[in-house]
Structures are given as C-alpha cells and as structure tokens.
Design a protein around this motif. Sequence first.
Motif, PDB file in Angstrom:
ATOM      1  N   ARG A 371       0.835  -1.210   0.000  1.00  0.00           N
ATOM      2  CA  ARG A 371       0.000   0.000   0.000  1.00  0.00           C
ATOM      3  C   ARG A 371       0.871   1.262   0.000  1.00  0.00           C
ATOM      4  O   ARG A 371       0.611   2.209  -0.760  1.00  0.00           O
ATOM      5  N   LEU A 372       1.907   1.267   0.830  1.00  0.00           N
ATOM      6  CA  LEU A 372       2.783   2.428   0.909  1.00  0.00           C
ATOM      7  C   LEU A 372       3.495   2.681  -0.423  1.00  0.00           C
ATOM      8  O   LEU A 372       3.594   3.820  -0.876  1.00  0.00           O
ATOM      9  N   ASN A 373       3.996   1.608  -1.038  1.00  0.00           N
ATOM     10  CA  ASN A 373       4.689   1.754  -2.325  1.00  0.00           C
ATOM     11  C   ASN A 373       3.758   2.303  -3.395  1.00  0.00           C
ATOM     12  O   ASN A 373       4.156   3.145  -4.210  1.00  0.00           O
ATOM     13  N   LYS A 374       2.533   1.823  -3.395  1.00  0.00           N
ATOM     14  CA  LYS A 374       1.550   2.276  -4.375  1.00  0.00           C
ATOM     15  C   LYS A 374       1.293   3.770  -4.233  1.00  0.00           C
ATOM     16  O   LYS A 374       1.073   4.481  -5.223  1.00  0.00           O
ATOM     17  N   GLU A 375       1.353   4.266  -3.005  1.00  0.00           N
ATOM     18  CA  GLU A 375       1.081   5.675  -2.739  1.00  0.00           C
ATOM     19  C   GLU A 375       2.350   6.527  -2.704  1.00  0.00           C
ATOM     20  O   GLU A 375       2.296   7.733  -2.455  1.00  0.00           O
ATOM     21  N   GLY A 376       3.502   5.871  -2.939  1.00  0.00           N
ATOM     22  CA  GLY A 376       4.759   6.605  -2.984  1.00  0.00           C
ATOM     23  C   GLY A 376       5.268   7.043  -1.629  1.00  0.00           C
ATOM     24  O   GLY A 376       5.936   8.076  -1.506  1.00  0.00           O
ATOM     25  N   HIS A 377       4.981   6.260  -0.587  1.00  0.00           N
ATOM     26  CA  HIS A 377       5.417   6.606   0.770  1.00  0.00           C
ATOM     27  C   HIS A 377       6.406   5.575   1.296  1.00  0.00           C
ATOM     28  O   HIS A 377       6.405   4.410   0.878  1.00  0.00           O
ATOM     29  N   GLY A 378       7.229   5.998   2.253  1.00  0.00           N
ATOM     30  CA  GLY A 378       8.120   5.099   2.953  1.00  0.00           C
ATOM     31  C   GLY A 378       7.510   4.684   4.274  1.00  0.00           C
ATOM     32  O   GLY A 378       6.480   5.221   4.700  1.00  0.00           O
ATOM     33  N   VAL A 379       8.171   3.736   4.948  1.00  0.00           N
ATOM     34  CA  VAL A 379       7.616   3.230   6.209  1.00  0.00           C
ATOM     35  C   VAL A 379       7.590   4.327   7.275  1.00  0.00           C
ATOM     36  O   VAL A 379       6.752   4.286   8.192  1.00  0.00           O
ATOM     37  N   ASP A 380       8.472   5.311   7.153  1.00  0.00           N
ATOM     38  CA  ASP A 380       8.481   6.410   8.118  1.00  0.00           C
ATOM     39  C   ASP A 380       7.231   7.281   8.004  1.00  0.00           C
ATOM     40  O   ASP A 380       6.918   8.060   8.905  1.00  0.00           O
ATOM     41  N   GLU A 381       6.505   7.140   6.892  1.00  0.00           N
ATOM     42  CA  GLU A 381       5.266   7.901   6.696  1.00  0.00           C
ATOM     43  C   GLU A 381       4.024   7.022   6.881  1.00  0.00           C
ATOM     44  O   GLU A 381       2.913   7.453   6.575  1.00  0.00           O
ATOM     45  N   SER A 382       4.211   5.808   7.377  1.00  0.00           N
ATOM     46  CA  SER A 382       3.096   4.865   7.491  1.00  0.00           C
ATOM     47  C   SER A 382       2.050   5.357   8.489  1.00  0.00           C
ATOM     48  O   SER A 382       2.381   5.699   9.631  1.00  0.00           O
ATOM     49  N   PRO A 383       0.775   5.385   8.075  1.00  0.00           N
ATOM     50  CA  PRO A 383      -0.280   5.763   9.016  1.00  0.00           C
ATOM     51  C   PRO A 383      -0.609   4.639   9.999  1.00  0.00           C
ATOM     52  O   PRO A 383      -1.317   4.856  10.981  1.00  0.00           O
ATOM     53  N   VAL A 384      -0.105   3.434   9.724  1.00  0.00           N
ATOM     54  CA  VAL A 384      -0.295   2.296  10.628  1.00  0.00           C
ATOM     55  C   VAL A 384       1.028   2.028  11.336  1.00  0.00           C
ATOM     56  O   VAL A 384       2.043   1.769  10.696  1.00  0.00           O
ATOM     57  N   SER A 385       1.019   2.103  12.660  1.00  0.00           N
ATOM     58  CA  SER A 385       2.240   1.865  13.421  1.00  0.00           C
ATOM     59  C   SER A 385       2.478   0.367  13.576  1.00  0.00           C
ATOM     60  O   SER A 385       1.581  -0.460  13.339  1.00  0.00           O
ATOM     61  N   ALA A 386       3.683   0.013  13.995  1.00  0.00           N
ATOM     62  CA  ALA A 386       3.997  -1.390  14.250  1.00  0.00           C
ATOM     63  C   ALA A 386       3.101  -1.947  15.359  1.00  0.00           C
ATOM     64  O   ALA A 386       2.666  -3.101  15.297  1.00  0.00           O
ATOM     65  N   ALA A 387       2.817  -1.117  16.349  1.00  0.00           N
ATOM     66  CA  ALA A 387       1.953  -1.564  17.452  1.00  0.00           C
ATOM     67  C   ALA A 387       0.532  -1.839  16.953  1.00  0.00           C
ATOM     68  O   ALA A 387      -0.111  -2.824  17.374  1.00  0.00           O
ATOM     69  N   GLN A 388       0.018  -0.995  16.076  1.00  0.00           N
ATOM     70  CA  GLN A 388      -1.332  -1.202  15.549  1.00  0.00           C
ATOM     71  C   GLN A 388      -1.403  -2.461  14.687  1.00  0.00           C
ATOM     72  O   GLN A 388      -2.349  -3.247  14.803  1.00  0.00           O
ATOM     73  N   LEU A 389      -0.407  -2.665  13.824  1.00  0.00           N
ATOM     74  CA  LEU A 389      -0.413  -3.867  12.988  1.00  0.00           C
ATOM     75  C   LEU A 389      -0.247  -5.114  13.841  1.00  0.00           C
ATOM     76  O   LEU A 389      -0.907  -6.136  13.611  1.00  0.00           O
ATOM     77  N   GLY A 390       0.605  -5.033  14.855  1.00  0.00           N
ATOM     78  CA  GLY A 390       0.755  -6.158  15.779  1.00  0.00           C
ATOM     79  C   GLY A 390      -0.550  -6.476  16.488  1.00  0.00           C
ATOM     80  O   GLY A 390      -0.884  -7.652  16.711  1.00  0.00           O
ATOM     81  N   ALA A 391      -1.317  -5.445  16.847  1.00  0.00           N
ATOM     82  CA  ALA A 391      -2.598  -5.654  17.525  1.00  0.00           C
ATOM     83  C   ALA A 391      -3.593  -6.369  16.607  1.00  0.00           C
ATOM     84  O   ALA A 391      -4.392  -7.197  17.054  1.00  0.00           O
ATOM     85  N   ILE A 392      -3.566  -6.059  15.306  1.00  0.00           N
ATOM     86  CA  ILE A 392      -4.432  -6.750  14.346  1.00  0.00           C
ATOM     87  C   ILE A 392      -4.079  -8.236  14.296  1.00  0.00           C
ATOM     88  O   ILE A 392      -4.953  -9.104  14.296  1.00  0.00           O
ATOM     89  N   LEU A 393      -2.776  -8.530  14.264  1.00  0.00           N
ATOM     90  CA  LEU A 393      -2.344  -9.937  14.237  1.00  0.00           C
ATOM     91  C   LEU A 393      -2.733 -10.658  15.522  1.00  0.00           C
ATOM     92  O   LEU A 393      -3.074 -11.845  15.485  1.00  0.00           O
ATOM     93  N   ASP A 394      -2.701  -9.946  16.644  1.00  0.00           N
ATOM     94  CA  ASP A 394      -3.115 -10.555  17.913  1.00  0.00           C
ATOM     95  C   ASP A 394      -4.604 -10.917  17.884  1.00  0.00           C
ATOM     96  O   ASP A 394      -5.013 -11.970  18.404  1.00  0.00           O
TER      97      ASP A 394
END
Length: 494
Positions: A371-394
């Motif tokens: 998604r980030l690549n498609k929008e031309g963004h890097g991980v430093d600009e991610s609107p989803v944090s590592a904690a939020q993505l981890g919570a989804i996996l939990d």
Amino acid sequence: MTTLAYVEPEPKIYAGAVGDWEVVIGMEVHAQVASKAKLFSGASTAFGAEPNANVSLVDAAMPGMLPVINDFCVEQAVRTGLGLKAEINLWSRFDRKNYFYPDLPQGYQISQYKHPVVGEGEVLVDLAPGVARRVRIERIHLEQDAGKSIHDMDPARSFVDLNRTGVALMEIVSRPDIRSPEEAAEFVRKLRQIMRYLGTCDGNMQEGSLRADVNVSVRPKGSDAFGTRCEIKNMNSMRFIQQAIDYEARRQIAILEDGGSIDQETRLYDPTKGETRSMRSKEEAHDYRYFPDPDLLPLELEQAWVDGIGANLPELPDDKKARLVAVYGVTEYDASVLVADRANADFYEAVAQGRDGKQAANWVINELFGRLNKEGHGVDESPVSAAQLGAILDLIAKGDISGKIAKDLFEIVYTEGGDPAAIVETRGMRQVTDTGAIEAAVDQVIAANPEKVAQAQAKPSLAGWFVGQVMKATGGKANPQAVNALVKQKLGVE
C-alpha cells in the motif's frame, strides 16, 4: 550467526556473429561522506544552497589558505571499510592529482593514490534466493569533489558553482569481478544499502551523493584474458548503468568481430539515444603527475581507535537477513525485501516480536509495504504503526477476527487510525464463533439449495460453494474453519 549458502551465477553470454562473448565489469563508486562539513574546510555540504554559497577560502584556493583534515570524514571511511570486511591501513597519505578544469580552483584534486585509508574487502551481491556474486573491493580512498560547470544558462558563457568543491568523497574501487549489467546495478544497490545501514552515505543518486564510473571490456566466452576496457563516467541511475553496459558490450563486440580493436578511452552515456559516446582518451596515472600533498601530513591511525569504530557497527544487511530467516522462519526472499532498508527491517521486527514471523512478514510486505509503495510513501510515513499492525495480528491469533475481517480492519486503521481492538468492539466486527449461530446459517443455506447439495455430495470439492454462501450470509464474521467443518458434516462429505 547463521550464514546463508550461496552459489555464484554464470556470466551473461552475448551471442556475436562469429561466436559467444562475455562482459567483464569493474566499478568505481563515488560516495559522498555523510558529513555536514567538507573534507578540508568547515564549509557546509548542504544540498540545494544558492550557487557559491557554501564556499570557504580554502575551497576557493585563496593564496595562503591551507587544508585541515576533517577527522569525522576519516572515521566514516574507516567505518565503511569495516562494513565491507576490508583491511584498514593505519598509515595512509594524501596526494595531489594535477589537472586543469574551471571548476577546480586549486588546479589539482587532493586524493589518495598509492596509500589509501582502506584496503581490500568484499561485497556479496544478491541476485536471487541462494544466488550471489562475491565482488572483491580493491580499495577505498578519500578525496575531495570538484565544483560544477554550468553551460546552459547563457549561449555565450559558462558559469561555475563551487558549492561541491571540497566535499568529501569515498571512492570505492572494485575488482573486475562483475559479469553482467544486472550484477553491476545490484552491486551499486548493495553498496548503497550497506552505507545507509552504516550511516556513512545517504546514497541519494538524484542529488549526486552516489555516482559510479563503469569499466567495461569483453572477451570470448571461456577466456581468462582481459580485453581493453572503456570507462563510462558519472552514472547516477541503476537503470542507466544497465543500459550503458549492455550497449557498450555490444558496441565492443561488433568492433572486434569486424576485425577492429578497442581504444582505451573515457565515454559518456546518453540516455536519450541509449548509447555511449567518446569523451576523451583514457588517462594514465602519470598524466596526473601525482605527488604527496606538501600541506598535509600522512594519516596515522591507532588500532584501538579503529577497533572502537568496529565495536559499534550496526547489524549489517547480510547478517540481519540470515537472522530473520533463522529466528522468524521467513523465506530468504522475504528477508531480502525486509532488510532492503534498515527502517523497514526495524518495523518488521517490532511487529513480529512474540508473534508468528511468517504471518507478520506477509502482512508487513504485502498489505502495508504494498500500500505504501503504491502511494509513494516510505515506512516512516506509514499511518499504521507497528503496534497497531501487531494488535491486528493478535486479534487474528485469538480468533476474534478472521483474515477477511482483518483486511477490513486494516483499511479502517490505515485511513482513520485508532486502536484495532476498540474498533472491533465498537463496530461489531468480532468474528462469530458460536457454533449454534453458525449451524443455523449452514442449515438455512443447505435447505435453500437442494440441487447444490446433490452436486456437492457427488463431487465433494463443490462444498466450498456452501462455505462461501454461509460467510456471505453472516457478513464474513463466521469463523471460516467452523463453517467448513459444519458444511462437510451436514453434507456428509470429506
């Protein structure tokens, strides 16, 4: 640390009119040292300043102005050498490389010739999972950059911008170990990756922080002899590097097969025409009249200082990739994607810690990075944090949501933010695990489709149709495993 096993690829073969040929490539990569000040003056190295704004009296070669070594630049060169498993020379020297050019005020470049600060090292160039070329590094030496001549601002005059004059460069010289245009581009990419991990060069090719000179020669397939090489100067694009080498190899093959010989020369690549053109005959060392710079003492380093730099190196890409494979069970390919950038790897590990490593890699690479690549963004600009993505996996792991619901949840978090667990509760997204409710939905779908029941009992693979209908009827909230089991039970199929 576990290391990955690699095999070296076969050289790329060019089919000529009278036989097969292979290309031999060596690289000279000019990497701007990540320093706020120049190599021999305190002038700024900031990119984008007004012309001639970042010029000291030393840079402008004013009479009586003497160079003073920036020891941080020396440290960065040593750090780079250690990152390339190279020998560090405790004694090195600066020389004057004499030539005249309008954007070189001194009339010489301060460089290192016979005694560089860094000696032999190596780079492992990844080409495919389990396939890599080991490219030997001959040396890394420090030198100052020249200024920039501008010829397109006035039809009758040229202008000179000295902002880059004196900027510290590391020239990284490889052995002629590269055997295809693709390998050459990957070599530069890998070097850039390592230096970014080390923090010694930002690798920004668009701003001139990383440029490559490419030495190209050809020889008959299977030959051990080296042909006459031509140097292609100032390449600042991976794509152009590949195109230039491919063109130059074919040009040289055509000349040799026609009975001609290759002149050793410096060439430029014209990306518009897709061809190289002659720039000047290749200079030899004696043409530059090298001699030790009388204004600079030799560099003498202490082994303890070098050891201190080595003790504080970060985990480098090859070691990190091997660890991700060993610790998190990801594939070598996925590990390569994750370690391509240090920030990406750090983000992944924050998500994967204490969770299923393969599942985490799938979500990080495909859902988030895609998604980030498609929008031309890097991980430093991610609107989803590592904690939020981890919570989804939990939530998936606990059975609170299904994979399909997880993707819907990811979309909400990506666009709106918020705590994933709270969103699941407030929006009623929790997965239905009540077997009674699921069984009622299964019974309803089966009762409404008697003809499909007969087909599925005759051909059990059609039971999946019922699973899809039940998931649709429950808004995708039913536990897919429970639905699948109940459908098979009710239909009496395996």
